[in-house]
Design a protein around this motif. Structure first.
Motif, PDB file in Angstrom:
ATOM      1  N   ILE A 124       1.103  -1.110  -0.134  1.00  0.00           N
ATOM      2  CA  ILE A 124       0.025  -0.475  -0.206  1.00  0.00           C
ATOM      3  C   ILE A 124       0.802   0.889  -0.279  1.00  0.00           C
ATOM      4  O   ILE A 124       1.517   1.494   0.914  1.00  0.00           O
ATOM      5  CB  ILE A 124      -0.932   0.311   0.893  1.00  0.00           C
ATOM      6  N   ASN A 125       0.579   2.295  -0.883  1.00  0.00           N
ATOM      7  CA  ASN A 125       1.164   3.313  -1.035  1.00  0.00           C
ATOM      8  C   ASN A 125       1.678   4.005   0.251  1.00  0.00           C
ATOM      9  O   ASN A 125       2.711   4.635   0.315  1.00  0.00           O
ATOM     10  CB  ASN A 125       1.438   4.032  -2.395  1.00  0.00           C
ATOM     11  N   CYS A 126       0.159   4.174   0.160  1.00  0.00           N
ATOM     12  CA  CYS A 126       0.259   5.879   1.894  1.00  0.00           C
ATOM     13  C   CYS A 126      -0.966   5.006   2.404  1.00  0.00           C
ATOM     14  O   CYS A 126      -2.263   4.411   2.272  1.00  0.00           O
ATOM     15  CB  CYS A 126      -0.076   6.519   0.736  1.00  0.00           C
ATOM     16  N   MET A 127      -0.368   4.712   3.962  1.00  0.00           N
ATOM     17  CA  MET A 127      -1.588   5.097   4.881  1.00  0.00           C
ATOM     18  C   MET A 127      -1.296   5.877   5.628  1.00  0.00           C
ATOM     19  O   MET A 127      -0.468   6.386   5.827  1.00  0.00           O
ATOM     20  CB  MET A 127      -1.309   3.181   5.497  1.00  0.00           C
ATOM     21  N   GLY A 128      -2.836   6.100   6.302  1.00  0.00           N
ATOM     22  CA  GLY A 128      -2.547   7.337   7.940  1.00  0.00           C
ATOM     23  C   GLY A 128      -3.569   6.914   8.822  1.00  0.00           C
ATOM     24  O   GLY A 128      -4.454   6.212   8.689  1.00  0.00           O
ATOM     25  N   TRP A 129      -3.674   7.434   9.841  1.00  0.00           N
ATOM     26  CA  TRP A 129      -4.744   7.513  10.589  1.00  0.00           C
ATOM     27  C   TRP A 129      -5.300   9.603  10.624  1.00  0.00           C
ATOM     28  O   TRP A 129      -4.336  10.475  10.401  1.00  0.00           O
ATOM     29  CB  TRP A 129      -3.808   7.992  12.358  1.00  0.00           C
ATOM     30  N   PHE A 130      -6.658   9.038  10.422  1.00  0.00           N
ATOM     31  CA  PHE A 130      -7.706  10.217  10.459  1.00  0.00           C
ATOM     32  C   PHE A 130      -8.215  10.086  12.285  1.00  0.00           C
ATOM     33  O   PHE A 130      -8.736   9.246  12.729  1.00  0.00           O
ATOM     34  CB  PHE A 130      -8.173   9.971   9.255  1.00  0.00           C
ATOM     35  N   ARG A 131      -9.405  11.196  12.484  1.00  0.00           N
ATOM     36  CA  ARG A 131      -9.944  11.407  13.470  1.00  0.00           C
ATOM     37  C   ARG A 131     -11.095  12.579  13.451  1.00  0.00           C
ATOM     38  O   ARG A 131     -11.248  13.026  12.501  1.00  0.00           O
ATOM     39  CB  ARG A 131      -9.435  11.795  14.791  1.00  0.00           C
ATOM     40  N   GLN A 132     -12.562  12.137  14.234  1.00  0.00           N
ATOM     41  CA  GLN A 132     -13.476  12.943  13.492  1.00  0.00           C
ATOM     42  C   GLN A 132     -13.954  12.564  15.153  1.00  0.00           C
ATOM     43  O   GLN A 132     -14.107  11.709  16.119  1.00  0.00           O
ATOM     44  CB  GLN A 132     -14.209  11.865  12.442  1.00  0.00           C
ATOM     45  N   THR A 133     -14.394  13.837  15.067  1.00  0.00           N
ATOM     46  CA  THR A 133     -15.787  14.050  16.309  1.00  0.00           C
ATOM     47  C   THR A 133     -17.095  14.520  15.892  1.00  0.00           C
ATOM     48  O   THR A 133     -17.125  15.513  14.755  1.00  0.00           O
ATOM     49  CB  THR A 133     -15.184  14.941  16.790  1.00  0.00           C
ATOM     50  N   PRO A 134     -17.863  14.063  16.258  1.00  0.00           N
ATOM     51  CA  PRO A 134     -19.373  14.478  15.748  1.00  0.00           C
ATOM     52  C   PRO A 134     -19.317  15.432  15.325  1.00  0.00           C
ATOM     53  O   PRO A 134     -19.547  16.700  16.744  1.00  0.00           O
ATOM     54  CB  PRO A 134     -20.346  13.931  16.663  1.00  0.00           C
ATOM     55  N   GLY A 135     -19.568  16.163  14.448  1.00  0.00           N
ATOM     56  CA  GLY A 135     -20.040  17.690  14.542  1.00  0.00           C
ATOM     57  C   GLY A 135     -19.118  18.306  14.226  1.00  0.00           C
ATOM     58  O   GLY A 135     -19.084  19.856  13.491  1.00  0.00           O
ATOM     59  N   LYS A 136     -17.479  17.837  13.502  1.00  0.00           N
ATOM     60  CA  LYS A 136     -16.768  18.455  12.915  1.00  0.00           C
ATOM     61  C   LYS A 136     -16.309  17.211  12.294  1.00  0.00           C
ATOM     62  O   LYS A 136     -16.768  16.611  11.704  1.00  0.00           O
ATOM     63  CB  LYS A 136     -15.567  18.588  14.455  1.00  0.00           C
ATOM     64  N   GLU A 137     -15.408  18.764  11.834  1.00  0.00           N
ATOM     65  CA  GLU A 137     -14.485  18.107  10.240  1.00  0.00           C
ATOM     66  C   GLU A 137     -13.214  16.611   9.960  1.00  0.00           C
ATOM     67  O   GLU A 137     -12.641  16.567  11.610  1.00  0.00           O
ATOM     68  CB  GLU A 137     -14.143  18.568   9.584  1.00  0.00           C
ATOM     69  N   ARG A 138     -13.456  15.483   9.376  1.00  0.00           N
ATOM     70  CA  ARG A 138     -12.480  14.623   9.600  1.00  0.00           C
ATOM     71  C   ARG A 138     -11.234  15.016  10.391  1.00  0.00           C
ATOM     72  O   ARG A 138     -10.869  15.490   8.679  1.00  0.00           O
ATOM     73  CB  ARG A 138     -12.490  13.183   8.821  1.00  0.00           C
ATOM     74  N   GLU A 139     -10.886  14.911  10.324  1.00  0.00           N
ATOM     75  CA  GLU A 139      -8.835  15.326  10.241  1.00  0.00           C
ATOM     76  C   GLU A 139      -7.674  14.757   9.951  1.00  0.00           C
ATOM     77  O   GLU A 139      -7.969  13.721  10.869  1.00  0.00           O
ATOM     78  CB  GLU A 139      -8.667  16.496  11.689  1.00  0.00           C
ATOM     79  N   GLY A 140      -6.548  14.831   9.344  1.00  0.00           N
ATOM     80  CA  GLY A 140      -5.600  14.145   9.494  1.00  0.00           C
ATOM     81  C   GLY A 140      -4.740  14.033  10.837  1.00  0.00           C
ATOM     82  O   GLY A 140      -4.424  15.096  11.315  1.00  0.00           O
ATOM     83  N   VAL A 141      -4.388  12.749  11.073  1.00  0.00           N
ATOM     84  CA  VAL A 141      -3.219  12.870  12.345  1.00  0.00           C
ATOM     85  C   VAL A 141      -2.209  12.485  11.725  1.00  0.00           C
ATOM     86  O   VAL A 141      -1.677  13.343  11.700  1.00  0.00           O
ATOM     87  CB  VAL A 141      -3.840  12.039  13.373  1.00  0.00           C
ATOM     88  N   ALA A 142      -2.098  11.764  10.913  1.00  0.00           N
ATOM     89  CA  ALA A 142      -0.027  11.125  10.640  1.00  0.00           C
ATOM     90  C   ALA A 142      -0.556  10.378   9.430  1.00  0.00           C
ATOM     91  O   ALA A 142      -1.556   9.427   9.697  1.00  0.00           O
ATOM     92  CB  ALA A 142       0.706  10.089  11.844  1.00  0.00           C
ATOM     93  N   THR A 143       0.887  10.315   8.620  1.00  0.00           N
ATOM     94  CA  THR A 143       0.880   9.102   7.231  1.00  0.00           C
ATOM     95  C   THR A 143       2.189   8.973   7.223  1.00  0.00           C
ATOM     96  O   THR A 143       2.699   9.131   7.836  1.00  0.00           O
ATOM     97  CB  THR A 143       0.522  10.289   5.768  1.00  0.00           C
ATOM     98  N   ILE A 144       1.925   7.131   6.375  1.00  0.00           N
ATOM     99  CA  ILE A 144       3.145   7.015   6.296  1.00  0.00           C
ATOM    100  C   ILE A 144       3.155   6.331   5.109  1.00  0.00           C
ATOM    101  O   ILE A 144       2.288   5.983   4.729  1.00  0.00           O
ATOM    102  CB  ILE A 144       3.477   5.712   8.267  1.00  0.00           C
ATOM    103  N   ASP A 145       4.612   6.206   4.129  1.00  0.00           N
ATOM    104  CA  ASP A 145       4.198   5.399   2.668  1.00  0.00           C
ATOM    105  C   ASP A 145       4.743   4.563   2.714  1.00  0.00           C
ATOM    106  O   ASP A 145       5.456   3.521   3.841  1.00  0.00           O
ATOM    107  CB  ASP A 145       5.124   7.073   2.009  1.00  0.00           C
ATOM    108  N   ILE A 146       5.006   4.015   1.602  1.00  0.00           N
ATOM    109  CA  ILE A 146       5.508   2.746   1.548  1.00  0.00           C
ATOM    110  C   ILE A 146       7.112   2.361   2.016  1.00  0.00           C
ATOM    111  O   ILE A 146       7.582   1.213   2.442  1.00  0.00           O
ATOM    112  CB  ILE A 146       5.445   1.747   0.116  1.00  0.00           C
ATOM    113  N   TYR A 147       7.679   3.383   1.594  1.00  0.00           N
ATOM    114  CA  TYR A 147       8.976   3.653   2.333  1.00  0.00           C
ATOM    115  C   TYR A 147       9.468   4.233   3.488  1.00  0.00           C
ATOM    116  O   TYR A 147      10.038   3.698   4.389  1.00  0.00           O
ATOM    117  CB  TYR A 147       9.708   4.135   1.027  1.00  0.00           C
TER     118      TYR A 147
END
Length: 127
Positions: free
Chosen positions: A29-52
């Motif tokens: 998988i070239n790119c994976m990440g973690w996101f988080r979301q609270t009800p009523g708010k937009e989903r926001e990126g936490v961190a990503t990691i690429d295949i390398y």
């Protein structure tokens, strides 16, 4: 894209730690990440990691979070230390297997970059 399943969410006191896991059903998988979301708010990126193994983090992590992966186990991790009440959210694992690789760093904290998502795992941090 395959399937993703998060685990490890829990209720903890402020200052505590958790490690989230995301089991992927495919490799390379070239790119994976973690996101988080609270009800009523937009989903926001936490961190990503690429295949390398190259990573990026949202500013609010402030050195508290570490994204990593175990390629042999097809598993993504998010180690979260010194948790704060503001970290309370549903945390989602995301993947884009064939992403143009530079986009993992330039667009990796944007939810629209990813096509595959897990169902989420709840993290609750008490004051």
């Amino acid at each position: 894209q395959g399937q993703l399943m998060e685990s490890g969410g829990d209720s903890v006191q402020a200052g505590g730690s958790l490690r989230l896991s995301c089991a992927a059903s495919r490799r390379s998988i070239n790119c994976m990440g973690w996101f988080r979301q609270t009800p009523g708010k937009e989903r926001e990126g936490v961190a990503t990691i690429d295949i390398y193994g190259r990573t990026q983090y949202a500013e609010y992590t402030k050195g508290r979070f570490t994204i990593s992966k175990d390629n042999a186990k097809n598993t993504l991790y998010l180690q979260m230390n010194n948790l704060e009440p503001e970290d309370t959210a549903m945390y989602y694992c995301a993947a884009e297997a064939s992403l143009y690789l530079p986009y993992c760093l330039t667009r990796g904290l944007q939810a629209g970059t990813f096509g595959a998502w897990g169902q989420g795992t709840q993290v609750t941090v008490a004051s």
